[in-house]
Design an enzyme around this catalytic site. Structure first.
Site, PDB file in Angstrom:
ATOM      1  CB  ALA A 111      -0.997   0.121   1.216  1.00 40.22           C
ATOM      2  CG  HIS A 112       3.798   2.032   2.905  1.00 39.70           C
ATOM      3  ND1 HIS A 112       3.582   3.071   3.781  1.00 39.70           N
ATOM      4  CD2 HIS A 112       3.778   0.787   3.691  1.00 39.70           C
ATOM      5  CE1 HIS A 112       3.121   2.539   4.889  1.00 39.70           C
ATOM      6  NE2 HIS A 112       3.536   1.285   5.083  1.00 39.70           N
ATOM      7  CG  ASP A 155      11.896  -6.316  -7.182  1.00 40.89           C
ATOM      8  OD1 ASP A 155      10.758  -6.897  -6.449  1.00 40.89           O
ATOM      9  OD2 ASP A 155      12.866  -6.511  -6.933  1.00 40.89           O
TER      10      ASP A 155
HETATM   11  P1  ITT Z   1       5.352  -6.003  -3.795  1.00 45.09           P
HETATM   12  O1  ITT Z   1       6.257  -7.130  -4.136  1.00 45.09           O
HETATM   13  O2  ITT Z   1       4.157  -6.372  -3.941  1.00 45.09           O
HETATM   14  O3  ITT Z   1       5.425  -4.779  -5.039  1.00 45.09           O
HETATM   15  P2  ITT Z   1       7.015  -5.466  -1.611  1.00 45.09           P
HETATM   16  O4  ITT Z   1       6.995  -4.492  -0.267  1.00 45.09           O
HETATM   17  O5  ITT Z   1       7.306  -7.101  -1.323  1.00 45.09           O
HETATM   18  O6  ITT Z   1       5.769  -5.382  -2.541  1.00 45.09           O
HETATM   19  P3  ITT Z   1       9.487  -5.485  -3.146  1.00 45.09           P
HETATM   20  O7  ITT Z   1       9.606  -6.996  -3.175  1.00 45.09           O
HETATM   21  O8  ITT Z   1       9.973  -4.718  -4.307  1.00 45.09           O
HETATM   22  O9  ITT Z   1       8.127  -5.111  -2.613  1.00 45.09           O
HETATM   23  O10 ITT Z   1      10.285  -5.080  -1.800  1.00 45.09           O
HETATM   24  C1  ITT Z   1      10.692  -3.875  -1.543  1.00 45.09           C
HETATM   25  C2  ITT Z   1      11.315  -3.429  -0.157  1.00 45.09           C
HETATM   26  O11 ITT Z   1      12.486  -2.610  -0.210  1.00 45.09           O
HETATM   27  C3  ITT Z   1      10.198  -2.725   0.742  1.00 45.09           C
HETATM   28  O12 ITT Z   1       9.355  -3.750   1.167  1.00 45.09           O
HETATM   29  C4  ITT Z   1      11.076  -2.127   1.610  1.00 45.09           C
HETATM   30  O13 ITT Z   1      11.552  -2.788   2.702  1.00 45.09           O
HETATM   31  C5  ITT Z   1      12.222  -1.648   0.682  1.00 45.09           C
HETATM   32  N1  ITT Z   1      12.196  -0.507   0.071  1.00 45.09           N
HETATM   33  C6  ITT Z   1      11.807  -0.061  -1.105  1.00 45.09           C
HETATM   34  N2  ITT Z   1      11.621   1.264  -1.538  1.00 45.09           N
HETATM   35  C7  ITT Z   1      11.613   1.778  -0.572  1.00 45.09           C
HETATM   36  C8  ITT Z   1      11.535   3.139  -0.068  1.00 45.09           C
HETATM   37  O14 ITT Z   1      11.202   4.143  -1.079  1.00 45.09           O
HETATM   38  N3  ITT Z   1      11.734   3.629   1.163  1.00 45.09           N
HETATM   39  C9  ITT Z   1      11.857   2.703   2.094  1.00 45.09           C
HETATM   40  N4  ITT Z   1      12.023   1.235   1.897  1.00 45.09           N
HETATM   41  C10 ITT Z   1      11.905   0.866   0.612  1.00 45.09           C
END
Ligand code: ITT
Length: 193
Positions: free
Chosen positions: A11-12, A72
């Site tokens: 959601a973020h 990702d």
């Molecule tokens: P989806 O796969 O459903 O998109 P997810 O949260 O599992 O959701 P990812 O596999 O891409 O997504 O993991 C990304 C992680 O990296 C996220 O959960 C955070 O821990 C970190 N992350 C990515 N972008 C970030 C940001 O802008 N600020 C802080 N942490 C971030």
């Protein structure tokens, strides 16, 4: 307004996509799989951001046949030899982000090896054509977590050229500078052609 499916369960991320696209003046309607009643998630078994980003985009594109965008992303920390990277969401198991961020800054206490970078690869699929857009934000890990905005590792990440964490600088900062904003800006250029 053109409808685009945003292939994420985070959601973020959805909120950030909406904020960044508004900031970039790109008029699209973002719909999430949950809006369409889908709670299934693809298995992210890729070895790179590109592969995982494609897996997510393709999974939901095949399901809903809408133009689909996926993200990702992850943080790479020099102190951990570039980890967690693509495993950022799963790093340190089930710990809350609050506890993870405290754990990381405690482990790194006194270390001068504080370099870090945020990475984002966006995949966009429309009419079976696949394109990738990449954004990287360079910085360092703070001495302790600070700030309430953003999500994930934002409270411990300080972008080069700044003295406060992403979570202290807030969404306006991320809309402009973040790895996601950099990738989305490249996407928007193509999209508006
Ligand atoms: P989806 O796969 O459903 O998109 P997810 O949260 O599992 O959701 P990812 O596999 O891409 O997504 O993991 C990304 C992680 O990296 C996220 O959960 C955070 O821990 C970190 N992350 C990515 N972008 C970030 C940001 O802008 N600020 C802080 N942490 C971030």
């Amino acid at each position: 307004m053109k409808k685009i499916l945003i292939a994420t369960g985070n959601a973020h991320k959805i909120q950030e996509f909406k904020d960044i696209l508004k900031y970039l003046n790109v008029e699209v309607e973002l719909i999430s799989p949950k809006d369409l009643g889908s709670y299934e998630e693809p298995i992210e078994n890729g070895k790179t951001y590109e592969e995982n980003s494609y897996i997510k985009a393709k999974f939901f594109y095949d399901k809903f046949h809408l133009p689909t965008i996926a993200d990702d992303s992850g943080v790479e920390i020099d102190f951990y030899d570039g980890k967690p990277g693509i495993y950022s969401a799963r790093f340190l198991g089930d710990m809350s982000y609050r506890d993870r961020n405290i754990y990381i800054t405690n482990e790194m206490k006194g270390s001068e090896n504080r370099g870090a970078s945020f990475h984002c690869v966006i995949t966009y699929i429309e009419n079976d054509i696949v394109n990738y857009y990449k954004g990287i934000l360079y910085g360092k890990i703070a001495n302790e977590p600070k700030g309430d905005e953003g999500f994930g590792y934002d409270p411990i990440f300080i972008c080069n050229g700044f003295n406060s964490t992403n979570a202290e600088l807030g969404q306006d900062f991320k809309n402009h500078h973040s790895h996601r904003a950099l990738a989305l800006r490249k996407w928007a250029k193509d999209f508006e052609k």
